[in-house]
Scaffold this motif. Structure first.
Motif, PDB file in Angstrom:
ATOM      1  N   ASP A   3      33.033 -29.070  49.986  1.00  0.00           N
ATOM      2  CA  ASP A   3      32.058 -28.047  50.310  1.00  0.00           C
ATOM      3  C   ASP A   3      31.714 -28.098  51.788  1.00  0.00           C
ATOM      4  N   GLU A   4      31.311 -26.964  52.313  1.00  0.00           N
ATOM      5  CA  GLU A   4      30.805 -26.914  53.677  1.00  0.00           C
ATOM      6  C   GLU A   4      29.465 -27.641  53.711  1.00  0.00           C
ATOM      7  N   THR A   5      29.212 -28.377  54.783  1.00  0.00           N
ATOM      8  CA  THR A   5      27.980 -29.151  54.901  1.00  0.00           C
ATOM      9  C   THR A   5      26.741 -28.270  54.793  1.00  0.00           C
ATOM     10  N   ASP A   6      26.786 -27.062  55.370  1.00  0.00           N
ATOM     11  CA  ASP A   6      25.603 -26.211  55.382  1.00  0.00           C
ATOM     12  C   ASP A   6      25.553 -25.235  54.207  1.00  0.00           C
ATOM     13  N   SER A   7      26.450 -25.396  53.259  1.00  0.00           N
ATOM     14  CA  SER A   7      26.507 -24.497  52.121  1.00  0.00           C
ATOM     15  C   SER A   7      25.395 -24.807  51.117  1.00  0.00           C
ATOM     16  N   ASP A   8      24.954 -23.758  50.431  1.00  0.00           N
ATOM     17  CA  ASP A   8      23.994 -23.955  49.353  1.00  0.00           C
ATOM     18  C   ASP A   8      24.696 -24.297  48.050  1.00  0.00           C
ATOM     19  N   LEU A   9      26.039 -24.240  48.042  1.00  0.00           N
ATOM     20  CA  LEU A   9      26.822 -24.586  46.863  1.00  0.00           C
ATOM     21  C   LEU A   9      27.506 -25.940  47.048  1.00  0.00           C
ATOM     22  N   ILE A  10      27.375 -26.760  46.051  1.00  0.00           N
ATOM     23  CA  ILE A  10      28.036 -28.061  46.013  1.00  0.00           C
ATOM     24  C   ILE A  10      28.841 -28.090  44.721  1.00  0.00           C
ATOM     25  N   ALA A  11      30.146 -28.251  44.846  1.00  0.00           N
ATOM     26  CA  ALA A  11      31.035 -28.257  43.670  1.00  0.00           C
ATOM     27  C   ALA A  11      30.749 -27.056  42.767  1.00  0.00           C
ATOM     28  N   GLY A  12      30.498 -25.909  43.398  1.00  0.00           N
ATOM     29  CA  GLY A  12      30.297 -24.668  42.659  1.00  0.00           C
ATOM     30  C   GLY A  12      28.903 -24.457  42.095  1.00  0.00           C
ATOM     31  N   GLU A  13      27.986 -25.352  42.375  1.00  0.00           N
ATOM     32  CA  GLU A  13      26.622 -25.245  41.840  1.00  0.00           C
ATOM     33  C   GLU A  13      25.609 -25.225  42.987  1.00  0.00           C
ATOM     34  N   LEU A  14      24.455 -24.635  42.725  1.00  0.00           N
ATOM     35  CA  LEU A  14      23.413 -24.564  43.743  1.00  0.00           C
ATOM     36  C   LEU A  14      22.881 -25.955  44.074  1.00  0.00           C
ATOM     37  N   ARG A  15      22.793 -26.225  45.372  1.00  0.00           N
ATOM     38  CA  ARG A  15      22.278 -27.521  45.841  1.00  0.00           C
ATOM     39  C   ARG A  15      20.900 -27.816  45.236  1.00  0.00           C
ATOM     40  N   VAL A  16      20.035 -26.809  45.189  1.00  0.00           N
ATOM     41  CA  VAL A  16      18.680 -27.011  44.672  1.00  0.00           C
ATOM     42  C   VAL A  16      18.711 -27.462  43.203  1.00  0.00           C
ATOM     43  N   ASP A  17      19.626 -26.903  42.405  1.00  0.00           N
ATOM     44  CA  ASP A  17      19.737 -27.310  40.999  1.00  0.00           C
ATOM     45  C   ASP A  17      20.218 -28.754  40.883  1.00  0.00           C
ATOM     46  N   LEU A  18      21.153 -29.134  41.761  1.00  0.00           N
ATOM     47  CA  LEU A  18      21.678 -30.500  41.713  1.00  0.00           C
ATOM     48  C   LEU A  18      20.649 -31.508  42.215  1.00  0.00           C
ATOM     49  N   LEU A  19      19.879 -31.122  43.227  1.00  0.00           N
ATOM     50  CA  LEU A  19      18.801 -32.000  43.689  1.00  0.00           C
ATOM     51  C   LEU A  19      17.775 -32.217  42.583  1.00  0.00           C
ATOM     52  N   ARG A  20      17.472 -31.162  41.867  1.00  0.00           N
ATOM     53  CA  ARG A  20      16.529 -31.289  40.745  1.00  0.00           C
ATOM     54  C   ARG A  20      17.080 -32.247  39.698  1.00  0.00           C
ATOM     55  N   ALA A  21      18.365 -32.101  39.367  1.00  0.00           N
ATOM     56  CA  ALA A  21      18.981 -32.995  38.378  1.00  0.00           C
ATOM     57  C   ALA A  21      18.959 -34.439  38.866  1.00  0.00           C
ATOM     58  N   LEU A  22      19.273 -34.646  40.139  1.00  0.00           N
ATOM     59  CA  LEU A  22      19.278 -36.010  40.672  1.00  0.00           C
ATOM     60  C   LEU A  22      17.892 -36.642  40.667  1.00  0.00           C
ATOM     61  N   SER A  23      16.848 -35.817  40.661  1.00  0.00           N
ATOM     62  CA  SER A  23      15.496 -36.377  40.627  1.00  0.00           C
ATOM     63  C   SER A  23      15.201 -37.079  39.297  1.00  0.00           C
ATOM     64  N   TYR A  24      16.022 -36.822  38.282  1.00  0.00           N
ATOM     65  CA  TYR A  24      15.859 -37.477  36.982  1.00  0.00           C
ATOM     66  C   TYR A  24      16.728 -38.727  36.848  1.00  0.00           C
ATOM     67  N   VAL A  25      17.501 -39.034  37.885  1.00  0.00           N
ATOM     68  CA  VAL A  25      18.426 -40.168  37.836  1.00  0.00           C
ATOM     69  C   VAL A  25      17.806 -41.369  38.538  1.00  0.00           C
ATOM     70  N   GLU A  26      17.948 -42.527  37.911  1.00  0.00           N
ATOM     71  CA  GLU A  26      17.457 -43.781  38.483  1.00  0.00           C
ATOM     72  C   GLU A  26      18.595 -44.787  38.496  1.00  0.00           C
ATOM     73  N   THR A  27      18.526 -45.716  39.431  1.00  0.00           N
ATOM     74  CA  THR A  27      19.506 -46.804  39.460  1.00  0.00           C
ATOM     75  C   THR A  27      18.768 -48.129  39.393  1.00  0.00           C
ATOM     76  N   GLU A  28      19.472 -49.114  38.873  1.00  0.00           N
ATOM     77  CA  GLU A  28      18.937 -50.472  38.862  1.00  0.00           C
ATOM     78  C   GLU A  28      20.091 -51.434  39.110  1.00  0.00           C
ATOM     79  N   SER A  29      19.763 -52.569  39.656  1.00  0.00           N
ATOM     80  CA  SER A  29      20.788 -53.569  39.927  1.00  0.00           C
ATOM     81  C   SER A  29      21.198 -54.250  38.636  1.00  0.00           C
ATOM     82  N   GLY A  30      22.505 -54.387  38.462  1.00  0.00           N
ATOM     83  CA  GLY A  30      23.034 -55.096  37.311  1.00  0.00           C
ATOM     84  C   GLY A  30      23.094 -56.588  37.592  1.00  0.00           C
TER      85      GLY A  30
END
Length: 96
Positions: A3-30
């Motif tokens: 994707d273009e760096t300044d594009s609102d689309l990432i892998a065919g999806e809206l950046r804002v939708d993907l940012l929202r989805a990522l807000s539900y993701v957490e990581t922890e050290s194994g």
């Protein structure tokens, strides 16, 4: 499908939708120094995220297919490819 760096689309999806989805993701050290990724995405948030991961996974699969030879098999497992796709998505979404 990079994707273009300044594009609102990432892998065919809206950046804002993907940012929202990522807000539900957490990581922890194994215990072995790895990271465990957890996410409980609401039904209305999950589809764009899943589609984007699948598209990036497809990019990686095509790349991996070019690496396969008689002497060298598949360069990574499906699980490794999925993890790499997740990381690539996270980097693309946050790359502004």
């Amino acid at each position: 499908m990079a994707d273009e760096t300044d594009s609102d689309l990432i892998a065919g999806e809206l950046r804002v939708d993907l940012l929202r989805a990522l807000s539900y993701v957490e990581t922890e050290s194994g215990p072995d120094g790895s990271y465990i990724v957890n996410g409980d995405l609401p039904p209305d948030v999950a589809p764009p995220f899943i589609r984007a991961i699948m598209r990036i996974e497809a990019e990686l699969l095509l790349h991996d297919a070019r690496q396969v030879t008689v002497d060298h098999g598949e360069p990574r497992t499906p699980e490794e490819r999925r993890a790499d796709a997740f990381l690539a998505l996270a980097l693309r979404v946050t790359d502004t």
